[in-house]
Design a protein around this motif. Structure first.
Motif, PDB file in Angstrom:
ATOM      1  N   CYS A 309       0.862  -1.188   0.000  1.00 50.59           N
ATOM      2  CA  CYS A 309       0.000   0.000   0.000  1.00 50.59           C
ATOM      3  C   CYS A 309       0.894   1.232   0.000  1.00 50.59           C
ATOM      4  O   CYS A 309       1.875   1.305   0.747  1.00 50.59           O
ATOM      5  CB  CYS A 309      -0.903   0.008   1.230  1.00 50.59           C
ATOM      6  N   SER A 310       0.547   2.183  -0.867  1.00 56.65           N
ATOM      7  CA  SER A 310       1.364   3.393  -0.980  1.00 56.65           C
ATOM      8  C   SER A 310       0.475   4.627  -0.836  1.00 56.65           C
ATOM      9  O   SER A 310      -0.703   4.613  -1.186  1.00 56.65           O
ATOM     10  CB  SER A 310       2.093   3.433  -2.320  1.00 56.65           C
ATOM     11  N   VAL A 311       1.090   5.696  -0.333  1.00 59.82           N
ATOM     12  CA  VAL A 311       0.405   6.977  -0.158  1.00 59.82           C
ATOM     13  C   VAL A 311       1.277   8.068  -0.761  1.00 59.82           C
ATOM     14  O   VAL A 311       2.490   8.110  -0.514  1.00 59.82           O
ATOM     15  CB  VAL A 311       0.137   7.282   1.332  1.00 59.82           C
ATOM     16  N   GLU A 312       0.670   8.919  -1.554  1.00 60.46           N
ATOM     17  CA  GLU A 312       1.390  10.045  -2.149  1.00 60.46           C
ATOM     18  C   GLU A 312       0.667  11.336  -1.770  1.00 60.46           C
ATOM     19  O   GLU A 312      -0.540  11.475  -1.972  1.00 60.46           O
ATOM     20  CB  GLU A 312       1.441   9.909  -3.667  1.00 60.46           C
ATOM     21  N   LEU A 313       1.417  12.279  -1.214  1.00 60.12           N
ATOM     22  CA  LEU A 313       0.867  13.558  -0.774  1.00 60.12           C
ATOM     23  C   LEU A 313       1.428  14.703  -1.601  1.00 60.12           C
ATOM     24  O   LEU A 313       2.627  14.735  -1.893  1.00 60.12           O
ATOM     25  CB  LEU A 313       1.221  13.815   0.699  1.00 60.12           C
ATOM     26  N   THR A 314       0.563  15.619  -1.998  1.00 55.55           N
ATOM     27  CA  THR A 314       0.982  16.878  -2.593  1.00 55.55           C
ATOM     28  C   THR A 314       0.253  18.002  -1.861  1.00 55.55           C
ATOM     29  O   THR A 314      -0.553  17.743  -0.961  1.00 55.55           O
ATOM     30  CB  THR A 314       0.664  16.946  -4.092  1.00 55.55           C
ATOM     31  N   ALA A 315       0.508  19.222  -2.266  1.00 54.58           N
ATOM     32  CA  ALA A 315      -0.118  20.359  -1.586  1.00 54.58           C
ATOM     33  C   ALA A 315      -1.636  20.347  -1.741  1.00 54.58           C
ATOM     34  O   ALA A 315      -2.356  20.884  -0.892  1.00 54.58           O
ATOM     35  CB  ALA A 315       0.449  21.667  -2.122  1.00 54.58           C
ATOM     36  N   THR A 316      -2.151  19.735  -2.822  1.00 53.47           N
ATOM     37  CA  THR A 316      -3.592  19.780  -3.097  1.00 53.47           C
ATOM     38  C   THR A 316      -4.214  18.404  -3.282  1.00 53.47           C
ATOM     39  O   THR A 316      -5.385  18.317  -3.666  1.00 53.47           O
ATOM     40  CB  THR A 316      -3.873  20.606  -4.364  1.00 53.47           C
ATOM     41  N   SER A 317      -3.478  17.333  -3.014  1.00 50.47           N
ATOM     42  CA  SER A 317      -4.064  16.009  -3.248  1.00 50.47           C
ATOM     43  C   SER A 317      -3.434  14.976  -2.329  1.00 50.47           C
ATOM     44  O   SER A 317      -2.316  15.155  -1.820  1.00 50.47           O
ATOM     45  CB  SER A 317      -3.881  15.571  -4.709  1.00 50.47           C
ATOM     46  N   VAL A 318      -4.192  13.905  -2.125  1.00 51.15           N
ATOM     47  CA  VAL A 318      -3.687  12.722  -1.446  1.00 51.15           C
ATOM     48  C   VAL A 318      -4.185  11.520  -2.220  1.00 51.15           C
ATOM     49  O   VAL A 318      -5.367  11.432  -2.580  1.00 51.15           O
ATOM     50  CB  VAL A 318      -4.142  12.680   0.037  1.00 51.15           C
ATOM     51  N   GLU A 319      -3.273  10.583  -2.525  1.00 53.17           N
ATOM     52  CA  GLU A 319      -3.619   9.399  -3.299  1.00 53.17           C
ATOM     53  C   GLU A 319      -3.171   8.165  -2.532  1.00 53.17           C
ATOM     54  O   GLU A 319      -2.030   8.094  -2.050  1.00 53.17           O
ATOM     55  CB  GLU A 319      -2.939   9.431  -4.673  1.00 53.17           C
ATOM     56  N   ILE A 320      -4.071   7.192  -2.427  1.00 53.75           N
ATOM     57  CA  ILE A 320      -3.796   5.933  -1.731  1.00 53.75           C
ATOM     58  C   ILE A 320      -4.013   4.804  -2.719  1.00 53.75           C
ATOM     59  O   ILE A 320      -5.081   4.687  -3.323  1.00 53.75           O
ATOM     60  CB  ILE A 320      -4.719   5.770  -0.505  1.00 53.75           C
ATOM     61  N   ARG A 321      -3.000   3.959  -2.868  1.00 53.05           N
ATOM     62  CA  ARG A 321      -3.078   2.812  -3.784  1.00 53.05           C
ATOM     63  C   ARG A 321      -2.738   1.536  -3.033  1.00 53.05           C
ATOM     64  O   ARG A 321      -1.876   1.545  -2.138  1.00 53.05           O
ATOM     65  CB  ARG A 321      -2.093   2.967  -4.952  1.00 53.05           C
ATOM     66  N   ASP A 322      -3.407   0.452  -3.406  1.00 52.52           N
ATOM     67  CA  ASP A 322      -3.025  -0.866  -2.896  1.00 52.52           C
ATOM     68  C   ASP A 322      -3.125  -1.870  -4.035  1.00 52.52           C
ATOM     69  O   ASP A 322      -3.715  -1.595  -5.081  1.00 52.52           O
ATOM     70  CB  ASP A 322      -3.908  -1.282  -1.718  1.00 52.52           C
ATOM     71  N   ASP A 323      -2.511  -3.040  -3.842  1.00 47.68           N
ATOM     72  CA  ASP A 323      -2.515  -4.059  -4.894  1.00 47.68           C
ATOM     73  C   ASP A 323      -3.431  -5.227  -4.528  1.00 47.68           C
ATOM     74  O   ASP A 323      -3.226  -6.355  -4.999  1.00 47.68           O
ATOM     75  CB  ASP A 323      -1.095  -4.572  -5.157  1.00 47.68           C
ATOM     76  N   GLY A 324      -4.415  -4.968  -3.715  1.00 47.75           N
ATOM     77  CA  GLY A 324      -5.320  -6.028  -3.305  1.00 47.75           C
ATOM     78  C   GLY A 324      -6.444  -6.230  -4.289  1.00 47.75           C
ATOM     79  O   GLY A 324      -6.425  -5.740  -5.428  1.00 47.75           O
ATOM     80  N   VAL A 325      -7.500  -6.959  -3.851  1.00 46.29           N
ATOM     81  CA  VAL A 325      -8.654  -7.175  -4.714  1.00 46.29           C
ATOM     82  C   VAL A 325      -9.341  -5.849  -4.936  1.00 46.29           C
ATOM     83  O   VAL A 325      -9.300  -4.954  -4.117  1.00 46.29           O
ATOM     84  CB  VAL A 325      -9.627  -8.199  -4.098  1.00 46.29           C
ATOM     85  N   GLY A 326      -9.991  -5.728  -6.090  1.00 45.50           N
ATOM     86  CA  GLY A 326     -10.646  -4.483  -6.418  1.00 45.50           C
ATOM     87  C   GLY A 326     -10.612  -4.208  -7.892  1.00 45.50           C
ATOM     88  O   GLY A 326     -11.358  -3.396  -8.401  1.00 45.50           O
ATOM     89  N   GLY A 327      -9.753  -4.889  -8.646  1.00 49.91           N
ATOM     90  CA  GLY A 327      -9.710  -4.699 -10.083  1.00 49.91           C
ATOM     91  C   GLY A 327      -9.376  -5.990 -10.780  1.00 49.91           C
ATOM     92  O   GLY A 327      -8.700  -6.860 -10.244  1.00 49.91           O
ATOM     93  N   THR A 328      -9.830  -6.162 -12.006  1.00 51.87           N
ATOM     94  CA  THR A 328      -9.520  -7.313 -12.827  1.00 51.87           C
ATOM     95  C   THR A 328      -8.606  -6.876 -13.951  1.00 51.87           C
ATOM     96  O   THR A 328      -8.233  -5.714 -14.061  1.00 51.87           O
ATOM     97  CB  THR A 328     -10.809  -7.924 -13.400  1.00 51.87           C
ATOM     98  N   GLY A 329      -8.299  -7.788 -14.785  1.00 47.58           N
ATOM     99  CA  GLY A 329      -7.399  -7.487 -15.884  1.00 47.58           C
ATOM    100  C   GLY A 329      -7.894  -6.414 -16.801  1.00 47.58           C
ATOM    101  O   GLY A 329      -7.116  -5.678 -17.400  1.00 47.58           O
ATOM    102  N   ASP A 330      -9.202  -6.274 -16.960  1.00 47.19           N
ATOM    103  CA  ASP A 330      -9.735  -5.239 -17.843  1.00 47.19           C
ATOM    104  C   ASP A 330     -10.112  -3.972 -17.090  1.00 47.19           C
ATOM    105  O   ASP A 330     -10.699  -3.065 -17.653  1.00 47.19           O
ATOM    106  CB  ASP A 330     -10.962  -5.755 -18.611  1.00 47.19           C
ATOM    107  N   GLY A 331      -9.768  -3.920 -15.804  1.00 48.29           N
ATOM    108  CA  GLY A 331     -10.033  -2.707 -15.037  1.00 48.29           C
ATOM    109  C   GLY A 331     -11.424  -2.612 -14.486  1.00 48.29           C
ATOM    110  O   GLY A 331     -11.766  -1.610 -13.873  1.00 48.29           O
ATOM    111  N   SER A 332     -12.258  -3.613 -14.663  1.00 45.72           N
ATOM    112  CA  SER A 332     -13.629  -3.525 -14.145  1.00 45.72           C
ATOM    113  C   SER A 332     -13.641  -3.776 -12.648  1.00 45.72           C
ATOM    114  O   SER A 332     -12.717  -4.352 -12.088  1.00 45.72           O
ATOM    115  CB  SER A 332     -14.532  -4.542 -14.851  1.00 45.72           C
TER     116      SER A 332
END
Length: 391
Positions: A309-332
């Motif tokens: 799990c990764s977190v990226e912070l900027t002055a106007t945004s925060v983004e959280i990503r993980d590689d767990g379940v939640g997406g398939t090969g086609d992005g659905s």
């Protein structure tokens, strides 16, 4: 001093404003039949006077019945009674002459109060009649009924103004009750949202650390004891958070949430790629980003079964990503409680409300080939107000 200041019950105050006070003030209108009766002593005598006084007495009876009908809410009585009073006014004209228009003052004032949409026409017509009829009927030996016309006009206008004020007061009372209801609902929503966000994180951390302590109990007792001590600390913190949420005084900091996220991901066995500091984010956005981080990390631990799990912070945004379940090969989207692609969970719904109050946007969805992303962006230079409209 208000009714509440006096200790009067709201229902009693309402009844007083709607019935008894109106009845008391309406009793003052009986002065006009009295003036008509006094005037008869100079225009008629004998049996004619008796008949005139009888007309005035019946008029007063009808007026009293009208007041009782208003008090008891029997509005279907009012029109027949006012019609009878109008007939009695006409019957009094031969006895009281111009002063019979004092009886008309009572009828017209009642119309001005009860049917305000017709008040202007009725008052105008009655005032002109009071002015011109005494002049037109020559045997009365009087000129225009100026005094009677003025009395009718100003009394009707005063009663109409009173009715407007009373209606406005009723609307204000209703508006105040509605504001109180909306404030109560907003406070319940705030407490529910804060409890979800606060306890969701704390209980997830307690669950993860309890499982870790169970696994370590046989092979590393000291480590297991340390984890259970952390569970106790988290439980106390959760209790403090609940108290703070209920009272409306709770503080979420971005730096504190980064530390909690690192500890929670470590306990869950997830590799954490987190910023070491929150300096990139301005003070005006740190509380909001703290709530975002808490929700995102809690969902990643609870639902994702992620390895990283990764977190990226900027002055106007925060983004959280993980590689767990939640997406398939086609992005659905793959169904994940609280993270589904078709419906937001309560946590994400509450987060959208917080971000919307700050003028920002929320993007949440699956990644390809697998994983999940939560991105919150706010306008530069605008202080966030995560509790706006809820406290």
């Amino acid at each position: 001093m208000t009714d509440l200041d006096r200790g009067t019950a709201p229902g009693s105050a309402h009844r007083w404003g709607q019935g008894r006070r109106r009845l008391l003030l309406g009793a003052g209108m009986l002065v006009f039949p009295a003036l008509t009766a006094v005037a008869m002593s100079g225009t008629v005598s004998g049996w004619a006077a008796v008949a005139g006084y009888a007309v005035v007495a019946v008029f007063c009876l009808c007026y009293a019945l009208t007041a009782v009908a208003l008090e008891r809410g029997r509005r279907h009585w009012i029109k027949p009674l006012l019609a009878a009073m109008t007939v009695l006014f006409l019957a009094a004209l031969p006895f009281a002459h111009a002063d019979a228009f004092f009886l008309a003052t009572v009828v017209v004032s009642a119309v001005a109060v009860l049917w305000r949409e017709h008040a202007a026409r009725v008052v105008t017509a009655a005032t002109l009649a009071a002015l011109l009829v005494p002049w037109a009927v020559r045997p009365w030996h009087s000129g225009p009924g100026g005094f009677q016309a003025l009395a009718l006009l100003f009394t009707a206008l005063t009663c109409g103004a009173f009715a407007e004020i009373a209606a406005t007061n009723q609307q204000l009372v209703a508006a105040r009750a509605e504001v109180a209801r909306l404030a109560s609902e907003a406070e319940r929503d705030r407490i529910a949202r804060d409890l979800h966000d606060l306890l969701g994180h704390s209980l997830t951390a307690i669950t993860v650390k309890s499982r870790l302590a169970q696994r370590l109990a046989d092979r590393d007792r000291d480590h297991a004891v340390a984890e259970m001590a952390a569970v106790e600390t988290l439980s106390r913190q959760a209790l403090s958070d609940v108290r703070a949420a209920v009272t409306g005084y709770r503080e979420v900091t971005l730096g504190g949430e980064l530390a909690r996220a690192r500890e929670l991901l470590r306990a869950a066995g997830v590799v954490a790629d987190l910023p070491t500091a929150a300096d990139a984010v301005g003070p005006e956005h740190r509380e909001l980003f703290g709530w975002v981080l808490r929700e995102g990390i809690t969902n990643a631990v609870r639902h994702a079964r992620a390895a990283r799990c990764s977190v990226e912070l900027t002055a106007t945004s925060v983004e959280i990503r993980d590689d767990g379940v939640g997406g398939t090969g086609d992005g659905s989207a793959v169904s994940r409680t609280g993270r589904g692609g078709t419906a937001d969970g309560k946590g994400l719904t509450g987060l959208r409300e917080r971000v919307a109050a700050a003028g920002g946007t929320v993007e949440a969805g699956p990644l390809a080939p697998r994983g999940w992303r939560l991105l919150v962006t706010v306008p530069p230079g605008r202080p966030d107000t995560p509790h706006e409209g809820t406290t």
